[in-house]
Motif scaffolding. Structure first.
Motif, PDB file in Angstrom:
ATOM      1  N   ARG A  67     -20.503  -3.985 -15.722  1.00 11.11           N
ATOM      2  CA  ARG A  67     -20.554  -2.642 -14.789  1.00 11.11           C
ATOM      3  C   ARG A  67     -21.585  -1.643 -15.503  1.00 11.11           C
ATOM      4  NH1 ARG A  67     -14.873  -3.001 -16.411  1.00 11.11           N
ATOM      5  NH2 ARG A  67     -14.631  -1.826 -18.616  1.00 11.11           N
ATOM      6  N   HIS A 120     -15.801 -10.348 -20.480  1.00  8.08           N
ATOM      7  CA  HIS A 120     -15.429  -9.191 -21.180  1.00  8.08           C
ATOM      8  C   HIS A 120     -14.372 -10.077 -22.713  1.00  8.08           C
ATOM      9  CE1 HIS A 120     -14.804  -5.209 -20.407  1.00  8.08           C
ATOM     10  NE2 HIS A 120     -13.638  -4.880 -21.816  1.00  8.08           N
ATOM     11  N   TYR A 168      -6.140   5.175 -27.776  1.00  9.93           N
ATOM     12  CA  TYR A 168      -6.738   3.541 -26.919  1.00  9.93           C
ATOM     13  C   TYR A 168      -4.640   2.472 -26.900  1.00  9.93           C
ATOM     14  CZ  TYR A 168     -11.376   4.673 -26.143  1.00  9.93           C
ATOM     15  OH  TYR A 168     -11.697   5.695 -26.148  1.00  9.93           O
ATOM     16  N   ASP A 198     -13.989  -3.909 -29.379  1.00  9.71           N
ATOM     17  CA  ASP A 198     -13.964  -4.478 -28.272  1.00  9.71           C
ATOM     18  C   ASP A 198     -14.955  -5.825 -29.533  1.00  9.71           C
ATOM     19  OD1 ASP A 198     -14.323  -3.024 -26.627  1.00  9.71           O
ATOM     20  OD2 ASP A 198     -13.927  -4.350 -25.070  1.00  9.71           O
ATOM     21  N   GLU A 220     -21.260   0.485 -18.278  1.00 11.24           N
ATOM     22  CA  GLU A 220     -20.988   0.808 -19.432  1.00 11.24           C
ATOM     23  C   GLU A 220     -21.679  -0.081 -20.378  1.00 11.24           C
ATOM     24  OE1 GLU A 220     -16.485   1.553 -21.137  1.00 11.24           O
ATOM     25  OE2 GLU A 220     -16.947   0.579 -18.655  1.00 11.24           O
ATOM     26  N   ASP A 274     -19.248  -3.928 -24.485  1.00 10.46           N
ATOM     27  CA  ASP A 274     -17.398  -4.921 -23.419  1.00 10.46           C
ATOM     28  C   ASP A 274     -17.495  -5.598 -23.186  1.00 10.46           C
ATOM     29  OD1 ASP A 274     -18.820  -2.443 -22.486  1.00 10.46           O
ATOM     30  OD2 ASP A 274     -17.227  -1.734 -21.632  1.00 10.46           O
TER      31      ASP A 274
END
Ligand code: BGC
Length: 930
Positions: A481, A800, A597, A490, A483, A477
């Motif tokens: 960061r 991203h 989401y 994604d 993640e 994604d």
């Protein structure tokens, strides 16, 4: 002249250590003659180069096979055993009566196919004390070694290597290979990959040493208290046919090294004063090193919702590993006097690490490196958006000397800016002190694109930059960061673009195995893969759009690469998923009390919002995606000739479509005609003919009233431009693409993005510092970021992929390159020409060869050049008064077979073609057909 190139086995060039027993081979045909088709092939596979040279296919001689198949031909010879080396070549005949010469000699080798082939033991150095950063445990990379003697003439040597964690093997002072983060990322409780290296050249006569460095990698992130392990089996075959095996076991020696820690999120620390010189050489004295621990110690599975075998299987790594794709030199260096630090601008946002070169060092001098997507307005490094990873720092403690060069072994991250501190010698660093090492997978770029609009060119470059940063073992994604997960949604929103940009087939095939591994007992796919439990409760229903990737990505691989095998392999899982998904619905609609989401990151969305004024409404997304996925399952069932399933899935699709229409559509079109709602309904084919027209008008109205600004979320954004162009609103699609006001793709680029942002407004340089902060994950938010907010650091990445879905539209509509048959065996060239762009060159390396479409506008005239690869055919769309003026080849078989609406359509075989026509009447006609 007819010849073959880019020969591949299992989608890779000369792969070593594969474990597919009937590997598929493919080739690309080059021919000077137009209209070339393959009519027959002959493949030879031999056990030695000599046999192959003498045209002796002792493993397989396919004989002359009358066929036009040039991709994915399965090996059909003698059963292949572990370690077998296979040399192959191919020749073809074409429809002009030509025969190609034999291709170059290619090879593959088999890996260790049986469990009993493995003699190596897992070894590790369990550490009582390890580095700790905040609450994350950071283990020191460990060193392992063994010495051995070679007393006969070596014919070949192969290293089979694996780890629970990341490894780097060394032999006689040299690192083996140039791969990073091996053996790759899987759900380690289910499967662990191993890599195979030809290390013949690494061996000495007489004394030799082999060593491995092990760090936690994905295995220790998040930390599950499990023990990192290394596995290596070096097999030396002598010229007399005998074999010696050097394997990891309890007789190896182990030690920690100069690295204090290495962690994905927090970086790496190396104290060069503790460097172990010569540790990987035979003469090294390892008497003070310890004996390693042996054996796997996997903890009991934390998740029980899906099947986890008693022991993970060892499998051959099925793709090309992560490698360095590019070195970046800083474009600017600035000094931060208050911190005695320097900021390097690497010019672009990439994933990887930096190598530093420092002169006249003092022993114990500490250099710190920190990384960021952006700078604060005062020129300091912005790290808040990295969340926990904002503490990320590479640390180098100098040995002391004239010059030291260092780069980390086991850490990486997305970044554009590097802050360097601790450079305390009189002469500070300069632009040569730092080099960016960019890492990715799927190195072979397939796409060239350029047009007359610099912003679109920069946007296209940013797409590739984003792809590379997020193609590291999972389609992540984001790249920076805390993640960096294989979030399935994604991955899906970007994969159509990525498949054009690079050869993603082996990478996605490998990742899809992780998606399938994450399917739970009820049939649900997870929201991210490989499963990284502990990071995220990942055993439930990943929900539509995200979990749908398990159906939609295999279908894409079939569409882009003609990969039927992937459909067969995952079909049972796909069927279980469809049944599971439908079982969660009531009257073919979802339960709206649960969380979903929705159209994530639309301009006005926040955690838990159910409706949107720009994006698609949350549960409309749910229903629309469910319908799209079921309809794709119909298509998959048809390809696989599962007629009964196709009928069943089609009935379900009709019910879903009817329920969607009952709930979201009335006689005037969409009940809530937001940009996202209209785009999804139109693009997914959920409307009947009448409402389709109305929804297209509603869509156009929505955009017109907002001056062609786009504010949709990551889920509906891929559909927007297609909804316009398929409804005949071409100039309007261009209006959106060419927009440079907020929010738009053009705005991102104009605001300095070199990679795609997570939000339409990840950076708002024109807003004052005092502008309010919007946090999409704050349950107390009641409205989206809108036009006057800055995005809070909590969810704001500068690299991203999701909004990069636009690349797919650019290639298919500006380039006009589309597939009429899977794998681009039959191609449609249908570019939409817009004077504002001036010209556009799009070149795509398909599985059959390069497809080129180039057009240019001069005054009111348009010209187009098209190139179609051998062994394919094409339909080329030219405006109705367009005519083919020249063809570079007199044999070009091109006939006009259809004149429809504003188009003349030409059927062609391979070759180069040129057309020209009057542009005004072309545009005129587009207008008329609206
Ligand atoms: C990711 C997204 C992802 C999402 C799920 C985020 O943390 O960065 O891009 O799709 O979670 O909503």
């Amino acid at each position: 002249m007819l010849y073959l190139h880019q020969l591949r086995c299992e989608y890779r060039i000369n792969p070593l250590g594969i474990d597919i027993k009937n590997p598929r081979v493919s080739w690309i045909i080059k021919s000077r003659m137009a209209g070339t088709l393959q009519t027959a092939f002959r493949v030879l596979v031999a056990s030695s180069p000599e046999n192959l040279h003498n045209d002796k296919g002792d493993l397989w001689d396919s004989g002359t096979v009358e066929s036009d198949q040039s991709i994915d031909i399965p090996y059909n010879g003698k059963e292949l055993a572990s370690r077998e080396k296979c040399y192959w070549k191919v020749k073809i005949r074409d429809n002009h009566g030509n025969e190609s010469p034999w291709s170059d000699v290619m090879q593959w080798s088999m890996g260790l196919l049986e469990k009993k082939d493995w003699q190596a033991e897992w070894i590790g150095l369990d550490q009582e004390e390890f580095g700790q950063f905040r609450n994350a445990k950071m283990y020191a990379p460990c060193y392992f070694r063994n010495a051995f003697h070679v007393d006969r003439k070596v014919a070949s040597a192969t290293l089979y290597a694996s780890a629970l964690g990341w490894y780097q093997f060394h032999i006689n002072g040299r690192r083996v290979g140039n791969d990073y983060f091996t053996p790759g990322w899987t759900d380690f409780r289910i499967r662990i990959y191993y890599n195979t290296y030809d290390v013949t050249e690494y061996l000495n006569d007489g004394d030799n040493a082999i060593g491995g460095i092990l760090s936690g990698g994905w295995y220790h992130w998040p930390d599950r208290g499990e023990k990192a392990r290394l596995l290596g089996q070096l097999e030396v075959t002598f010229q007399d046919g005998s074999r010696q095996i050097i394997r990891t076991d309890g007789s190896w020696k182990a030690s920690t090294g100069p690295e204090k820690y290495a962690h994905i999120l927090f970086g790496e620390s190396c104290d060069m004063r503790h460097n172990i010189n010569g540790w990987d050489n035979p003469a090294f004295d390892d008497s003070t090193w310890e004996a390693p621990q042996t054996g796997l110690q996997l903890r009991e599975a934390l998740q029980t919702k899906y099947h986890v075998p008693a022991e993970p299987v060892l499998e051959a790594y099925p793709a090309d590993p992560v490698r360095c794709v590019k070195e970046h030199h800083p474009v600017k260096m600035s000094t931060l006097t208050q911190r005695e630090a320097y900021i390097f601008d690497m010019g672009t946002n990439y994933a990887g690490f930096v190598r530093i070169k420092i002169k006249n060092t003092l022993p114990g001098q500490i250099i710190h490196l920190r990384f960021g997507d952006w700078l604060n307005r005062d020129g300091t490094l912005y790290t808040e958006n990295l969340r926990l990873a904002r503490h990320m720092m590479d640390e180098y403690i100098c040995q002391g000397g004239e010059e030291e060069i260092w780069e980390p072994r086991f850490s990486f991250r997305g970044h554009r800016y590097v802050e360097v501190s601790g450079w305390s010698n009189a002469k500070g660093p300069d632009l040569q002190s730092v080099v960016g090492i960019e890492l990715t997978q799927s190195l072979s770029s397939l796409m060239k694109f350029s047009c007359g609009n610099e912003t679109i060119n920069k946007l296209f470059a940013a797409l590739e930059q984003t792809r590379r940063a997020n193609t590291i073992e999972a389609p992540t994604d984001c790249s920076q960061r805390d993640e960096r997960q294989g979030w399935c949604g994604d991955a899906l929103f970007f994969s159509n673009t990525a498949n054009f940009l690079a050869d993603m087939q082996p990478f996605y095939r490998k990742w899809l195995t992780g998606v399938m591994d994450g399917q739970n007992r009820e049939g649900g796919f997870a929201r991210l893969a490989p499963s990284n439990h502990g990071y995220y409760a990942n055993d439930g229903d990943g929900l539509p759009a995200w979990a749908d990737t398990g159906v939609l990505l295999p279908w894409q691989l079939y569409q882009y690469y003609g990969d039927t095998e992937i459909l067969k392999k995952f079909y049972p899982a796909i069927c279980r998923y469809i049944h599971f998904r439908i079982s969660t619905l009531q009257d073919y609609l979802p339960d709206e009390t649960g969380f979903f989401y929705g159209d994530w990151n639309s301009i006005d969305s926040f955690w838990g919002s159910k409706t949107s004024e720009w994006g698609a409404d949350t549960f409309l997304v749910y229903s629309a995606y469910t319908a799209k996925t079921v309809r794709t399952a119909v298509d998959i069932a048809k390809v696989l000739r599962m007629e009964k399933d196709a009928v069943e899935f089609n009935n379900i699709f009709n019910e879903l479509k009817a329920a969607f229409n009952r709930k979201y559509v009335n006689k005037n079109g969409m009940i809530r005609p937001t940009q996202g709602n209209c785009a999804m309904a139109l693009s997914f084919g959920l409307l009947d003919k009448e409402t389709e027209k109305k929804a297209a008008e509603q869509l156009m109205e929505e955009f017109r009233k907002n001056n062609w600004k786009i504010g949709t979320g990551t889920v509906s954004t891929p559909e927007v431009l297609f909804a316009f162009s398929r409804s005949g609103y071409i100039a309007e699609a261009y209006n959106i693409l060419l927009n440079e006001s907020f929010p738009s793709w053009g705005y991102m680029i104009k605001s300095g993005a070199t990679a795609i942002w997570e939000h339409w407004g990840s950076r708002r340089p024109e807003l004052p510092d005092s502008a309010p902060l919007f946090n999409p994950c704050d349950p107390n938010e009641t409205h989206g970021p809108g036009f006057d907010c800055q995005i809070s650091p909590w969810m704001n990445s500068g690299n991203h992929p999701a909004f990069g879905s636009v690349g797919d539209w650019i290639v298919r509509n500006i380039g006009g390159i589309n597939q009429l048959e899977p794998g681009f065996k039959k191609i449609m060239i249908k570019p939409f020409i817009d004077k504002r762009l001036g010209h556009a060159l799009t070149s795509y390396g398909s599985a059959y060869g390069t497809i080129v479409s180039e057009w240019m506008v001069e005054g009111n005239k348009a010209k187009m050049k098209v190139e179609i690869p051998a062994n394919t055919s094409a339909q080329i769309y030219v405006s109705s008064n367009g005519k083919c003026t020249t063809s570079t080849s007199s044999e070009a078989k091109m006939k006009e077979f259809m004149a429809s609406g504003q188009y003349h359509v030409f059927e062609t075989g391979s070759g180069k073609f040129e057309f020209d026509w009057q542009l005004d009447s072309f545009e005129e006609k587009i207008k008329r057909t609206k």
